[in-house]
Design a protein around this motif. Structure first.
Motif, PDB file in Angstrom:
ATOM      1  N   THR A   1      -7.929   1.693   4.711  1.00 20.42           N
ATOM      2  CA  THR A   1      -8.462   1.728   3.427  1.00 20.42           C
ATOM      3  C   THR A   1      -8.158   0.898   2.178  1.00 20.42           C
ATOM      4  O   THR A   1      -8.704  -0.251   1.521  1.00 20.42           O
ATOM      5  CB  THR A   1      -8.805   2.988   2.615  1.00 20.42           C
ATOM      6  N   SER A   2      -6.613   1.019   2.106  1.00 21.36           N
ATOM      7  CA  SER A   2      -5.886  -0.028   1.197  1.00 21.36           C
ATOM      8  C   SER A   2      -5.969  -1.536   1.638  1.00 21.36           C
ATOM      9  O   SER A   2      -6.178  -2.412   0.629  1.00 21.36           O
ATOM     10  CB  SER A   2      -4.628   0.404   1.053  1.00 21.36           C
TER      11      SER A   2
ATOM     12  N   LYS B   1      -5.215   6.127   7.874  1.00 25.09           N
ATOM     13  CA  LYS B   1      -6.543   6.274   6.988  1.00 25.09           C
ATOM     14  C   LYS B   1      -6.314   5.464   5.611  1.00 25.09           C
ATOM     15  O   LYS B   1      -7.107   4.518   5.288  1.00 25.09           O
ATOM     16  CB  LYS B   1      -7.039   7.712   6.485  1.00 25.09           C
ATOM     17  N   ASN B   2      -4.959   5.731   4.867  1.00 23.35           N
ATOM     18  CA  ASN B   2      -4.960   5.128   3.688  1.00 23.35           C
ATOM     19  C   ASN B   2      -4.465   3.647   3.751  1.00 23.35           C
ATOM     20  O   ASN B   2      -4.652   2.607   3.105  1.00 23.35           O
ATOM     21  CB  ASN B   2      -3.771   5.698   2.903  1.00 23.35           C
TER      22      ASN B   2
ATOM     23  N   TYR C   1       0.938  -1.112  -0.018  1.00 28.33           N
ATOM     24  CA  TYR C   1       0.000   0.017  -0.193  1.00 28.33           C
ATOM     25  C   TYR C   1       0.864   1.305   0.024  1.00 28.33           C
ATOM     26  O   TYR C   1       2.132   1.059   0.204  1.00 28.33           O
ATOM     27  CB  TYR C   1      -1.120   0.018   1.357  1.00 28.33           C
ATOM     28  N   THR C   2       0.206   2.354  -0.330  1.00 26.80           N
ATOM     29  CA  THR C   2       0.883   3.830  -0.352  1.00 26.80           C
ATOM     30  C   THR C   2       0.649   4.467  -1.494  1.00 26.80           C
ATOM     31  O   THR C   2       0.477   5.657  -1.674  1.00 26.80           O
ATOM     32  CB  THR C   2       2.283   3.944   0.348  1.00 26.80           C
TER      33      THR C   2
ATOM     34  N   ASN D   1      -5.879  11.630   0.191  1.00 21.64           N
ATOM     35  CA  ASN D   1      -5.680  10.615   1.335  1.00 21.64           C
ATOM     36  C   ASN D   1      -5.614   9.098   0.751  1.00 21.64           C
ATOM     37  O   ASN D   1      -5.564   8.176   1.470  1.00 21.64           O
ATOM     38  CB  ASN D   1      -6.592  10.705   2.330  1.00 21.64           C
ATOM     39  N   SER D   2      -5.505   9.123  -0.746  1.00 24.21           N
ATOM     40  CA  SER D   2      -5.770   7.533  -1.196  1.00 24.21           C
ATOM     41  C   SER D   2      -4.124   7.384  -1.593  1.00 24.21           C
ATOM     42  O   SER D   2      -4.121   6.476  -2.238  1.00 24.21           O
ATOM     43  CB  SER D   2      -6.516   7.561  -2.587  1.00 24.21           C
ATOM     44  N   SER D   3      -3.239   8.177  -1.019  1.00 27.52           N
ATOM     45  CA  SER D   3      -1.701   7.548  -1.186  1.00 27.52           C
ATOM     46  C   SER D   3      -0.954   7.862   0.042  1.00 27.52           C
ATOM     47  O   SER D   3      -1.618   8.674   0.807  1.00 27.52           O
ATOM     48  CB  SER D   3      -1.138   8.235  -2.417  1.00 27.52           C
TER      49      SER D   3
END
Length: 354
Positions: free
Chosen positions: A109-110, A105-106, A88-89, A98-100
């Motif tokens: 979610t990931s 949080k990421n 992830y990241t 925030n999707s990276s």
């Protein structure tokens, strides 16, 4: 040397047993412009598993998620026998800041997204994929440990991160009783040996299994490029091929092709392919657990697996090392030099530790 895929090795200081060559699934899917369609990917996967391979590596954003979705189908009915690693990241939604990143949080979610795509209840290994220079290490480690305690991941690992941050994280995890890092992914091959300065020695000292990616340097060490490929007029950086990708990364250079020439010479002497020789050299590096194979076709994978049968002479290893040698830099070159040896030891003789 002569190994087999079912000659399993412990991953770092964990008790997890993995094959000496890992199957990289970044090539599963064509959404990013290169890679293999489902049918070809399935053949590659089946060949690897039939030979006894159990270690499969992917990431949440490989082929826009298609890599994980394909693996869900391929592993169905045989999930528990396999060691599945994902990461992830990296950015998954260009609209969402925030999707990276490595933040909590990421991370959560990931992992939930990977579990859905892989159709599994747990991940065997989760890597932090790319260091973000923002998230506090305590936030990363505590989040990973929470997921381990929840049973959603079994082991935690790291990739593409500075050695000093990795060592700091391992020390904090040990002191606080959080899940330790068990593996380190980095680019490492005969053309890219700078990991020998700090990352690989650190991994050996702290109990992280080393998993080199791009062991063939984007195919340059397979011997398929020539000096003609150095001519800018022959390269279209927008054609989406591996050749243009290597050119853009600066992998196609006179120095690198000279190293590839030595690989081809040694391969001819041994009766193996250049790819097998390059992989075998990486495989025998102290601290390396399993190089990642990025084969797009069954034929490529079949050839790659031949690296397990390569035996070098000392002279051949010396030629490969000399051709690809790097400057260790400060302080490593000085510490390995005759002057430091003299002022530290004089004429005294010491037995090696262990």
């Amino acid at each position: 040397m002569s190994l087999t895929l079912d000659t399993y090795r412990p991953l770092g200081r964990s008790g997890l047993r993995v094959s000496p060559l890992a199957l990289g699934a970044a090539t599963f899917g064509t959404e990013t412009g290169w890679g293999s369609e489902r049918e070809e990917s399935r053949k590659v996967f089946d060949l690897y598993v039939e030979r006894g391979g159990n270690f499969v590596d992917t990431a949440d954003t490989y082929a826009a998620g298609s890599s994980e979705r394909m693996l869900a189908e391929f592993t169905r009915g045989d999930r528990d026998r396999l060691v599945l690693a994902t990461k992830y990241t990296t950015l998954s939604d260009p609209r969402d800041p925030n999707s990276s990143g490595a933040h909590r949080k990421n991370l959560f979610t990931s992992v939930e997204g990977s579990l859905r795509r892989l159709e599994t209840d747990y991940l065997d290994v989760l890597y932090l994929h790319v260091w973000d220079f923002t998230t506090p290490v305590e936030e990363i480690l505590r989040g990973m440990d929470d997921l381990v305690r929840q049973g959603k991941i079994r082991y935690v690992a790291i990739s593409n991160s500075p050695a000093w941050q990795v060592s700091r994280m391992q020390a904090i995890a040990d002191l606080r009783g959080w899940s330790p890092l068990v593996a380190l992914q980095l680019e490492y091959n005969l053309l890219e040996r700078t990991g020998e300065r700090d990352l690989i020695p650190m991994a050996r000292e702290l109990g992280l299994g080393v998993l080199p990616y791009s062991p063939l340097a984007g195919g340059v060490l397979s011997g398929k490029y020539t000096r003609d490929d150095l001519t800018p007029a022959n390269i279209d950086a927008t054609d989406g091929t591996r050749r243009s990708f290597n050119a853009a990364l600066g992998t196609l250079t006179e120095r690198n092709l000279a190293v590839a020439d030595v690989v081809k010479e040694v391969a001819a002497e041994l009766g193996h392919s250049p790819a097998q020789v390059a992989l075998a050299w990486t495989l025998r590096t102290p601290g390396v657990t399993a190089p990642l194979l990025g084969a797009r076709t069954p034929a490529q994978l079949e050839d790659n697996l031949g690296a397990l049968d390569v035996d070098f002479t000392d002279a051949q290893l010396a030629r490969l090392d000399e051709a690809s040698a790097i400057d260790l830099g400060v302080p490593h070159a000085a510490l390995a030099g005759d002057h430091i040896r003299a002022v530290m030891r004089g004429d005294l003789k010491f037995a090696p530790r262990g």
